[in-house]
Structures are given as C-alpha cells and as structure tokens.
Design a protein around this motif. Sequence first.
Motif, PDB file in Angstrom:
ATOM      1  N   ALA A 146       1.468 -16.026  11.321  1.00 49.65           N
ATOM      2  CA  ALA A 146       1.552 -14.562  11.383  1.00 49.65           C
ATOM      3  C   ALA A 146       1.939 -14.024  10.010  1.00 49.65           C
ATOM      4  CB  ALA A 146       2.578 -14.142  12.427  1.00 49.65           C
ATOM      5  N   LYS A 147       1.197 -13.059   9.530  1.00 47.70           N
ATOM      6  CA  LYS A 147       1.524 -12.413   8.254  1.00 47.70           C
ATOM      7  C   LYS A 147       1.189 -10.934   8.371  1.00 47.70           C
ATOM      8  CE  LYS A 147      -2.810 -14.100   6.187  1.00 47.70           C
ATOM      9  NZ  LYS A 147      -3.393 -14.827   5.043  1.00 47.70           N
ATOM     10  N   PHE A 148       1.737 -10.172   7.427  1.00 48.75           N
ATOM     11  CA  PHE A 148       1.693  -8.728   7.560  1.00 48.75           C
ATOM     12  C   PHE A 148       1.357  -8.056   6.235  1.00 48.75           C
ATOM     13  CE2 PHE A 148       4.460 -10.596  10.663  1.00 48.75           C
ATOM     14  CZ  PHE A 148       4.151  -9.938  11.837  1.00 48.75           C
ATOM     15  N   VAL A 149       0.997  -6.793   6.341  1.00 47.01           N
ATOM     16  CA  VAL A 149       0.739  -5.945   5.174  1.00 47.01           C
ATOM     17  C   VAL A 149       1.847  -4.895   5.122  1.00 47.01           C
ATOM     18  CG1 VAL A 149      -0.789  -4.213   4.166  1.00 47.01           C
ATOM     19  CG2 VAL A 149      -1.745  -6.273   5.221  1.00 47.01           C
ATOM     20  N   GLN A 150       2.494  -4.748   3.972  1.00 42.67           N
ATOM     21  CA  GLN A 150       3.532  -3.729   3.826  1.00 42.67           C
ATOM     22  C   GLN A 150       2.895  -2.409   3.406  1.00 42.67           C
ATOM     23  OE1 GLN A 150       7.113  -4.672   1.546  1.00 42.67           O
ATOM     24  NE2 GLN A 150       7.166  -2.560   0.764  1.00 42.67           N
ATOM     25  N   ILE A 151       3.153  -1.371   4.190  1.00 41.03           N
ATOM     26  CA  ILE A 151       2.705  -0.018   3.872  1.00 41.03           C
ATOM     27  C   ILE A 151       3.929   0.853   3.632  1.00 41.03           C
ATOM     28  CG2 ILE A 151       1.463   2.022   4.692  1.00 41.03           C
ATOM     29  CD1 ILE A 151      -0.288   0.236   6.353  1.00 41.03           C
ATOM     30  N   ASP A 152       3.999   1.490   2.485  1.00 39.37           N
ATOM     31  CA  ASP A 152       5.103   2.384   2.157  1.00 39.37           C
ATOM     32  C   ASP A 152       4.621   3.823   2.285  1.00 39.37           C
ATOM     33  OD1 ASP A 152       6.539   0.116   1.586  1.00 39.37           O
ATOM     34  OD2 ASP A 152       6.300   0.263  -0.584  1.00 39.37           O
ATOM     35  N   ILE A 153       5.156   4.527   3.266  1.00 40.76           N
ATOM     36  CA  ILE A 153       4.770   5.922   3.500  1.00 40.76           C
ATOM     37  C   ILE A 153       5.855   6.826   2.949  1.00 40.76           C
ATOM     38  CG2 ILE A 153       4.223   7.674   5.224  1.00 40.76           C
ATOM     39  CD1 ILE A 153       3.025   5.506   6.935  1.00 40.76           C
ATOM     40  N   HIS A 154       5.495   7.599   1.932  1.00 41.21           N
ATOM     41  CA  HIS A 154       6.434   8.510   1.272  1.00 41.21           C
ATOM     42  C   HIS A 154       6.209   9.904   1.837  1.00 41.21           C
ATOM     43  CE1 HIS A 154       9.024   9.771  -2.141  1.00 41.21           C
ATOM     44  NE2 HIS A 154       8.319  10.881  -2.049  1.00 41.21           N
ATOM     45  N   ILE A 155       7.218  10.436   2.535  1.00 38.27           N
ATOM     46  CA  ILE A 155       7.101  11.763   3.132  1.00 38.27           C
ATOM     47  C   ILE A 155       7.526  12.808   2.103  1.00 38.27           C
ATOM     48  CG2 ILE A 155       7.857  13.260   5.012  1.00 38.27           C
ATOM     49  CD1 ILE A 155       8.359  10.776   6.682  1.00 38.27           C
ATOM     50  N   CYS A 156       6.575  13.591   1.629  1.00 41.28           N
ATOM     51  CA  CYS A 156       6.813  14.584   0.581  1.00 41.28           C
ATOM     52  C   CYS A 156       7.217  15.927   1.191  1.00 41.28           C
ATOM     53  CB  CYS A 156       5.558  14.755  -0.280  1.00 41.28           C
ATOM     54  SG  CYS A 156       4.976  13.219  -1.024  1.00 41.28           S
ATOM     55  N   LYS A 157       7.920  16.733   0.394  1.00 41.47           N
ATOM     56  CA  LYS A 157       8.412  18.027   0.876  1.00 41.47           C
ATOM     57  C   LYS A 157       7.272  18.991   1.191  1.00 41.47           C
ATOM     58  CE  LYS A 157      10.844  18.480  -2.800  1.00 41.47           C
ATOM     59  NZ  LYS A 157      11.724  19.039  -3.862  1.00 41.47           N
ATOM     60  N   ASP A 158       6.265  18.996   0.347  1.00 44.09           N
ATOM     61  CA  ASP A 158       5.139  19.914   0.526  1.00 44.09           C
ATOM     62  C   ASP A 158       3.958  19.385  -0.276  1.00 44.09           C
ATOM     63  OD1 ASP A 158       5.795  20.512  -2.149  1.00 44.09           O
ATOM     64  OD2 ASP A 158       7.042  22.205  -1.530  1.00 44.09           O
ATOM     65  N   GLU A 159       2.874  20.155  -0.299  1.00 46.48           N
ATOM     66  CA  GLU A 159       1.667  19.700  -1.002  1.00 46.48           C
ATOM     67  C   GLU A 159       1.916  19.541  -2.496  1.00 46.48           C
ATOM     68  OE1 GLU A 159      -3.044  20.957  -1.617  1.00 46.48           O
ATOM     69  OE2 GLU A 159      -1.627  22.358  -0.699  1.00 46.48           O
ATOM     70  N   ILE A 210       0.858  -1.177   0.000  1.00 43.02           N
ATOM     71  CA  ILE A 210       0.000   0.000   0.000  1.00 43.02           C
ATOM     72  C   ILE A 210       0.901   1.236   0.000  1.00 43.02           C
ATOM     73  CG2 ILE A 210      -1.731   1.315   1.279  1.00 43.02           C
ATOM     74  CD1 ILE A 210      -2.740  -1.312   2.441  1.00 43.02           C
ATOM     75  N   ASP A 211       0.757   2.081  -1.019  1.00 41.25           N
ATOM     76  CA  ASP A 211       1.554   3.300  -1.126  1.00 41.25           C
ATOM     77  C   ASP A 211       0.743   4.488  -0.634  1.00 41.25           C
ATOM     78  OD1 ASP A 211       3.935   2.240  -2.403  1.00 41.25           O
ATOM     79  OD2 ASP A 211       2.662   1.868  -4.137  1.00 41.25           O
ATOM     80  N   ILE A 212       1.346   5.274   0.262  1.00 39.71           N
ATOM     81  CA  ILE A 212       0.673   6.442   0.802  1.00 39.71           C
ATOM     82  C   ILE A 212       1.635   7.627   0.795  1.00 39.71           C
ATOM     83  CG2 ILE A 212      -0.367   7.460   2.880  1.00 39.71           C
ATOM     84  CD1 ILE A 212      -1.493   4.742   3.559  1.00 39.71           C
ATOM     85  N   MET A 213       1.145   8.791   0.366  1.00 35.24           N
ATOM     86  CA  MET A 213       1.933  10.031   0.354  1.00 35.24           C
ATOM     87  C   MET A 213       1.412  10.957   1.453  1.00 35.24           C
ATOM     88  SD  MET A 213       3.481   9.144  -2.478  1.00 35.24           S
ATOM     89  CE  MET A 213       3.197   8.173  -3.985  1.00 35.24           C
ATOM     90  N   VAL A 214       2.348  11.569   2.181  1.00 37.77           N
ATOM     91  CA  VAL A 214       1.963  12.519   3.226  1.00 37.77           C
ATOM     92  C   VAL A 214       2.827  13.775   3.124  1.00 37.77           C
ATOM     93  CG1 VAL A 214       1.212  10.690   4.804  1.00 37.77           C
ATOM     94  CG2 VAL A 214       3.571  11.522   4.923  1.00 37.77           C
ATOM     95  N   SER A 215       2.292  14.902   3.577  1.00 36.86           N
ATOM     96  CA  SER A 215       3.064  16.141   3.644  1.00 36.86           C
ATOM     97  C   SER A 215       2.444  17.058   4.687  1.00 36.86           C
ATOM     98  CB  SER A 215       3.112  16.849   2.283  1.00 36.86           C
ATOM     99  OG  SER A 215       1.854  17.436   1.972  1.00 36.86           O
TER     100      SER A 215
END
Length: 445
Positions: free
Chosen positions: A129-142, A56-61
């Motif tokens: 036991a198994k897991f979900v990989q979440i990739d959180i990409h921290i962006c510079k700004d909006e 799961i790819d997620i972008m945050v800023s």
Amino acid sequence: MGGNAFNKHSPPLPTPRMPPKVYNSILQQTLTTLQKHYQHVGSPIEAPGKPDYGDIDIMVSSPLSVAFDPSTTDRKLIAKSLEQTLGAAASILEAGNPTINLAIPWPSIPPPSLNPSISDPDQTQEEEAKFVQIDIHICKDEKDLTWNLFHAAHGDLWNILGTTIRPFGLTVNNLGLYLRIPEIELLDRKKSMVFLTDSPSQILDFLGLEEGKWWSEFGSRREMFEFAAGCRMFFVKEKEKDVEDGREGVGDVVGEVEVGGQEGGEKGKKKLKHNDRQRMVKRPIFREWIEEFIPLLREEGRCGVCRVTRDQIRDEAFERWGVRKEYEERLKAWRLARHEDELWREVIKGSIPEDVDPVVRGAAIRQLKAVIMEGEDWDGSIPEAAKKNLDGYHDLDVVRSFVLQNWQKAGEVGWERQQKRAMEGMKAKAEKKRKIEEREKEAAS
C-alpha cells in the motif's frame, strides 16, 4: 512539505516520489473534483524537467458550500470533508497552518502493453500500500490564491531571483515585494522591510521580466535560467575583476551582501548566504544555476554590465509606490531609537564606575535616567544634559560630562527616594493588613 508529511503519521503512510504520469493523473482528477466545491482552484506551475514529484500542491478559495468554508466551519470538519470527497486515507491539520495534507491511495494505472510478460516498472510493488500526498492550501480569497500561485510557480525560480534582487535591497516573500532599509537590515531584517506591492504584474514589470512567459511552463531548465538572467538587476562578475588591487572579490558592500555581480562556481558559492548554501545541497535546479549556468555566462562574456544601482532601485520604488515617507520615517525612528539606546547603555550607565557599591550605582543610574531621559527636575530646573535638539537627539558629550560630575549626588538622591518608597510601601501594606483584620473582627461579631 516535500511529500514527507505522513512519515510521522500513526501508522506511517508511505508516499514515494511520483513519476510524471501518476502526478498528472492525480492532479487533474483532484482539480476537477475540487472545482465542484470551490470557485477558484489552481496548482502552481512546476519547474521544467522534473523526473518525479514529491507531492501535489493545490490552492483553493471561495468555497461553494458551508462544509468547505473556514469562516463558518471548523477546519477539522473541512479536513474530514476533503478526505471523504477525495477518497483520502488520512489527513494532517496543524494549528495556524492553512494547508491540509491528504494521503490519497496510489492510483492503479494499467501497463501500456497487453503482453503480460512486459511489466510496468511503476507496478512492481502493487501489493504494498502506498499513497500520494496532496497539500491543499486554503486561501483567503482569489487575490490570495493568485499570489500563492505566483510565488510558488516554477519551483526554484524565486530562489534564483532572490539571489539576484537581494543586493539591490528587494525581497519577495509569501506576502509580497518589499524594499529593505540598509541601516536597519543588518540588525533587524524584519523592521527594515517596507511593503511595496503584492501585484504579480507590478513585480514582474519592476524586475524587467515578461509576465506572459511567467504564467507558462518553461520547456527546459536552460529556458528558465535565460528568463531569470533577463531580470534587469542580474549581472555577472567579469573575470578580470576577480583580483583588483591585490584583493579578491572586490565589490561594494551594501547591507548584508556584496553588490559586485554574481560569479557562481566555487567562489560564488562561498559568498552565498547560509540559506542559499543549504539550497545548493537540497535543490538540484538551484545548484545547477550556481554551479553551471552562471559560470557559462561568464565564459561567454554575457550579462556583464550592471544596469542599475541600489539607490536607483530605491528611488524608483519611492516614485512608483509612494513609500518615501514611510521609509524615511522608519529610518528616522530607528536612528533615534539607536541613539537613545546608546545614551542609556553607553553614556549614562557606561560613565558610572563599576567598582562602586552596586546599590548606590543602581540608584544613581535610575535617578540619572529619570532626569536626562524622562524630564525630571534636577535641583529645581532642567539641566542642559536633558535637552534635545529638533530631531530629538541629546548631545552625548554634554550628557557624559553631566553624569561624570553628578553621579555621586544622583546616587544619594536616588537612594533616599528608594528608601522613602520602601517605607511608604511598608506602611501601605501594614494599613491594608489592619483594615482586613478589622473587617474580619466585624464579620465575626
């Protein structure tokens, strides 16, 4: 990372591919949680018709607190905060990589049926036991977040569009849209790229694609393929042009690719770049585009007209983004650098016989370079061979003639200067040693 980041974790954490209901459940839960800590949160639009998902790819800023702000808090601490907030079992943080990988416990989703004899296939290995990989990409700004969402949207769509716009001198990467200079790209792709824009709206408009459709999920792969085929640079090579004048695949070769239309199928695959051929193996949607959709268009006789040329695209880019001066200056500098390299390697060095004493030859080369390329006098004046025209070019024929006539004398002069510099160096070294010894004696007394 395709859901494989934790394979090398100690201990390894299994992150199997997720069915849609697991993916959607974790995605919505994670977005809701992260919105409490970041002003802007989003996830790229997925490709249509995916039966399962690797991660799961997620972008945050724009963090809302210091604990999540990379400008004030160490990224290792931010990773720990994200672990605690999302209930992750582990995280991976690589130096220089703005993405943090998290392993979230696989959700426990009750089966839809109340009949205990009917089991949910997703619950067949509850004990493991198994897991979900979440990739959180921290962006510079909006703005950076918006670009990343744009560039990552629809899975393989940019791979598809890349094969379409590349023959026309355009490239989209993780930073924006670029115009490539044909003379440079064959030898140095990076230096050939002139930045145009990182505005999604401007890029889609320039490619002739409808922005409204871009920001919505496509209902099917066919719908996405039809959208991609609407790019004004896309056209399909007609069947009757497969063989022309006894040659196969005739087209105009510009830069690194052939501008002759796409044809797909087996012949089309052979003309793909190495990276695209690798995508054919790893990316089912891209493979379907090449192997099925393009041949279908050829069969139907659709999209067989080339609407623009590479030169037209270049001129439109000049007009729209005002990059003509940068383009021409970079090309001029490149040509001059290539000229100087030819002058040095082929004309100066290449005109001196290789079978002479290496010491003499080396001295001659250095001396001639000093005179011709660095402006040093020769017999009290500047020779014609050292003079440049208004664009900074030497007359290579004049230089070659000068080198052939004077390399022996240049070797003698260069050798004498080399010996003189060596003697001066020895004297300086001896003087330095003498002064050190004097200071040591004074200190001892």
